[in-house]
Design a protein around this motif. Structure first.
Motif, short mmCIF file in Angstrom:
data_model
loop_
_atom_site.label_atom_id
_atom_site.label_comp_id
_atom_site.label_asym_id
_atom_site.label_seq_id
_atom_site.Cartn_x
_atom_site.Cartn_y
_atom_site.Cartn_z
N ARG A 261 -37.85 9.67 -58.50
CA ARG A 261 -38.48 9.15 -58.43
C ARG A 261 -39.52 8.39 -56.65
N TRP A 262 -40.31 9.44 -56.61
CA TRP A 262 -40.82 9.34 -55.72
C TRP A 262 -41.54 8.04 -54.85
N ILE A 263 -42.78 7.48 -55.67
CA ILE A 263 -43.24 6.51 -55.63
C ILE A 263 -42.03 4.97 -54.80
N LEU A 264 -40.82 4.62 -55.26
CA LEU A 264 -40.13 4.24 -55.69
C LEU A 264 -39.34 4.59 -54.10
N ALA A 265 -39.14 5.32 -53.90
CA ALA A 265 -38.13 5.64 -52.62
C ALA A 265 -39.79 5.95 -51.55
N GLY A 266 -40.47 6.09 -51.48
CA GLY A 266 -41.92 5.80 -50.45
C GLY A 266 -41.73 4.80 -50.17
N VAL A 267 -41.90 3.05 -50.90
CA VAL A 267 -41.70 1.79 -51.17
C VAL A 267 -40.90 1.39 -49.94
N LEU A 268 -39.58 2.34 -50.80
CA LEU A 268 -38.77 1.16 -49.80
C LEU A 268 -38.59 2.18 -48.23
N CYS A 269 -38.92 3.70 -48.10
CA CYS A 269 -38.79 3.90 -46.76
C CYS A 269 -40.32 3.16 -45.92
N ALA A 270 -41.36 2.68 -46.52
CA ALA A 270 -41.88 1.89 -45.63
C ALA A 270 -41.30 0.18 -45.68
N LEU B 116 -35.51 8.59 -42.12
CA LEU B 116 -35.85 8.57 -43.54
C LEU B 116 -37.75 8.96 -43.74
N ILE B 117 -38.54 9.61 -42.79
CA ILE B 117 -39.98 9.70 -43.31
C ILE B 117 -39.17 10.91 -43.06
N GLY C 35 -45.71 8.48 -52.68
CA GLY C 35 -44.68 8.65 -51.98
C GLY C 35 -44.34 9.53 -50.65
N VAL C 36 -44.82 10.43 -50.45
CA VAL C 36 -45.11 10.92 -48.73
C VAL C 36 -46.10 10.26 -47.75
N LEU C 37 -47.06 9.80 -48.96
CA LEU C 37 -48.41 9.29 -48.01
C LEU C 37 -47.66 7.71 -47.97
N ILE C 38 -46.95 7.22 -48.33
CA ILE C 38 -47.01 5.99 -48.08
C ILE C 38 -45.36 5.30 -48.00
N ALA C 39 -44.98 6.72 -47.60
CA ALA C 39 -43.55 6.24 -46.65
C ALA C 39 -43.72 5.88 -45.26
N PRO C 40 -44.60 6.01 -44.74
CA PRO C 40 -44.84 5.81 -43.48
C PRO C 40 -45.32 4.53 -42.92
N LEU C 41 -46.09 4.13 -43.32
CA LEU C 41 -46.80 2.62 -43.71
C LEU C 41 -45.94 2.21 -42.81
N GLY C 42 -44.68 1.42 -43.54
CA GLY C 42 -44.81 0.48 -42.62
C GLY C 42 -44.42 0.56 -41.01
N TRP C 43 -44.00 1.70 -40.46
CA TRP C 43 -43.50 1.96 -38.53
C TRP C 43 -44.91 1.64 -38.93
N LEU C 44 -46.43 2.72 -39.04
CA LEU C 44 -47.05 3.03 -38.69
C LEU C 44 -47.45 1.68 -37.83
N ALA C 45 -47.49 1.06 -39.58
CA ALA C 45 -48.52 -0.40 -39.92
C ALA C 45 -47.86 -1.37 -38.05
N TYR C 46 -46.64 -1.81 -37.79
CA TYR C 46 -45.83 -2.22 -36.84
C TYR C 46 -46.20 -1.69 -35.53
N VAL C 47 -46.50 -0.36 -35.26
CA VAL C 47 -46.55 0.55 -34.18
C VAL C 47 -47.96 -0.10 -33.59
N ALA C 48 -49.04 -0.29 -35.00
CA ALA C 48 -50.05 -0.42 -34.91
C ALA C 48 -51.15 -2.17 -34.35
N TYR C 49 -49.49 -2.50 -34.96
CA TYR C 49 -49.57 -4.31 -34.17
C TYR C 49 -49.37 -4.38 -33.34
N VAL C 50 -47.94 -3.49 -32.58
CA VAL C 50 -47.68 -3.78 -31.53
C VAL C 50 -49.51 -3.32 -30.48
N GLY C 51 -49.74 -2.44 -30.66
CA GLY C 51 -50.89 -1.57 -29.70
C GLY C 51 -52.13 -2.27 -30.00
#
Length: 369
Positions: free
Chosen positions: A171-180, A192-193, A217-233
């Motif tokens: 269930r890759w999409i679910l995995a990607g969302v949880l990873c995000a 995890l990414i 799923g792979v494309l969704i996975a890093p979005l949360g981490w990247l979003a916060y790094v971008a927010y701080v930037g």
């Protein structure tokens, strides 16, 4: 048409959750007894010290607070990821709880969710008995007292365990969302990414094709981490701001130089003991590989350990940083699964008591976990 009846938790799930809850209860009882004997406030130690204070401040006031140390170093609250304080703020708004108590509620609930997900992963790999024991062993980890604190470890581990289980079930999409979502919790989400990415790459090499859901799923996975790094930037007007903030806290990646210097600077008996502990860690990782653990779980475990060792963080925090790597406990879980229950139970009880005593000693002391 009548609604389908909800599935009842199976016996293995109940055993995993019950066993895990029992280990944490032992820890809390030991803490309460020790706090009573020493006249200290055990509850305050769980929700009002160290990183918990930073999360509560963010929940109550948002980002923007920093402390300048006597040596000139600046510690900013931007080093802390937003999911836990957001949940603390939300719960304290709808329940008669302050943000600190809401943090405990999140942590304890997430601990049960993590134990459930860990048990599922263990069951998928080596059967129900190993899954139950894996969850219980995670509850008696030496720094498991942090699982009872208003920290992010249980929340992150719950998201990571269920993300990995989703990958194991395809269930890759679910995995990607949880990873995000995990990427909004702790920087350790990088492991995890990587687990999702490496698993997808190996699938591509083996099958010479990659289903669309896997790519998604792979494309969704890093979005949360990247979003916060971008927010701080954006907030700090610098693309490297997040890494600069972490470096100011002493959390830069130095390839293990700080760890090596720490070992060399110890008296030789302590240095020898620490080297033995690291050798044991290496042995556990080798057993994980030889055991044939599922690839995403193995990559995740190695990734968490790697990230925990190559940073310049305070040494005392490294065992805590490695705690989400529950795959390390699969070799002893499988070994315990081969013995009789009447033999395994005293072992687990002894470990729970030892973990509780160590936790009480650390929490009621002056040093950070």
């Amino acid at each position: 048409m009548p609604l389908p009846r909800p599935r009842r938790p199976d016996r293995a799930t109940l055993a995993a959750l019950g066993g895990y809850a029992a280990t944490r209860l032992v820890g809390l009882v030991v803490l309460a007894i020790a706090a009573g004997v020493t006249g200290k406030d055990g509850l305050h130690r769980l929700k009002g010290r160290w990183d918990s204070v930073w999360y509560v401040r963010i929940a109550e006031h948002g980002y923007g607070y920093q402390v300048t140390l006597p040596n000139g170093d600046v510690h900013s609250d931007l080093a802390f990821f937003p999911l836990l304080p957001a949940l603390e703020r939300g719960l304290s708004a709808v329940l008669p709880l302050d943000a600190a108590t809401a943090g405990l509620l999140v942590s304890w609930t997430a601990g049960l969710a993590a134990a459930w997900g860990i048990a599922r992963c263990g069951t998928h790999a080596f059967g129900p008995r190993a899954g139950v024991l894996l969850a219980v062993l995670w509850g008696v980890y030496p720094t498991a007292f942090v699982q009872s604190m208003a920290y992010t470890e249980t929340l992150f581990t719950a998201l990571a365990a269920w993300s990995l289980y989703a990958v194991l079930r395809g269930r890759w999409i679910l995995a990607g969302v949880l990873c995000a979502v995990a990427g909004l919790t702790r920087p350790t989400a990088a492991a995890l990414i990587a687990a999702l990415g490496v698993t997808a790459l190996v699938t591509l090499v083996r099958e010479r094709r990659l289903p669309a859901r896997t790519v998604a799923g792979v494309l969704i996975a890093p979005l949360g981490w990247l979003a916060y790094v971008a927010y701080v930037g954006v907030r700090e007007a610098s693309p490297t701001a997040y890494f600069d903030v972490q470096a100011a806290w002493g959390n830069s990646i130095d390839g293990g130089v700080a760890l090596a210097r720490f070992i060399v600077g110890l008296p030789w008996p302590a240095s020898l003991g620490l080297c033995a502990a690291l050798a044991l860690l290496g042995r556990l990782l080798a057993l994980c590989v030889r055991q044939g653990q599922p690839l995403p779980l193995l990559v995740y475990t190695i990734g968490v350990v790697f990230v925990s060792l190559v940073g310049a963080a305070y040494f005392g925090s490294r065992p805590r940083l490695m705690m989400p790597a529950f795959g390390l406990l699969l070799p002893p879980a499988v070994a315990l699964a081969r013995v009789r229950t009447r033999t395994a139970l005293p072992v687990l009880a002894g470990l729970a008591l030892a973990s509780g005593v160590y936790g009480a000693f650390t929490l009621l002391g002056s040093g950070p976990p």
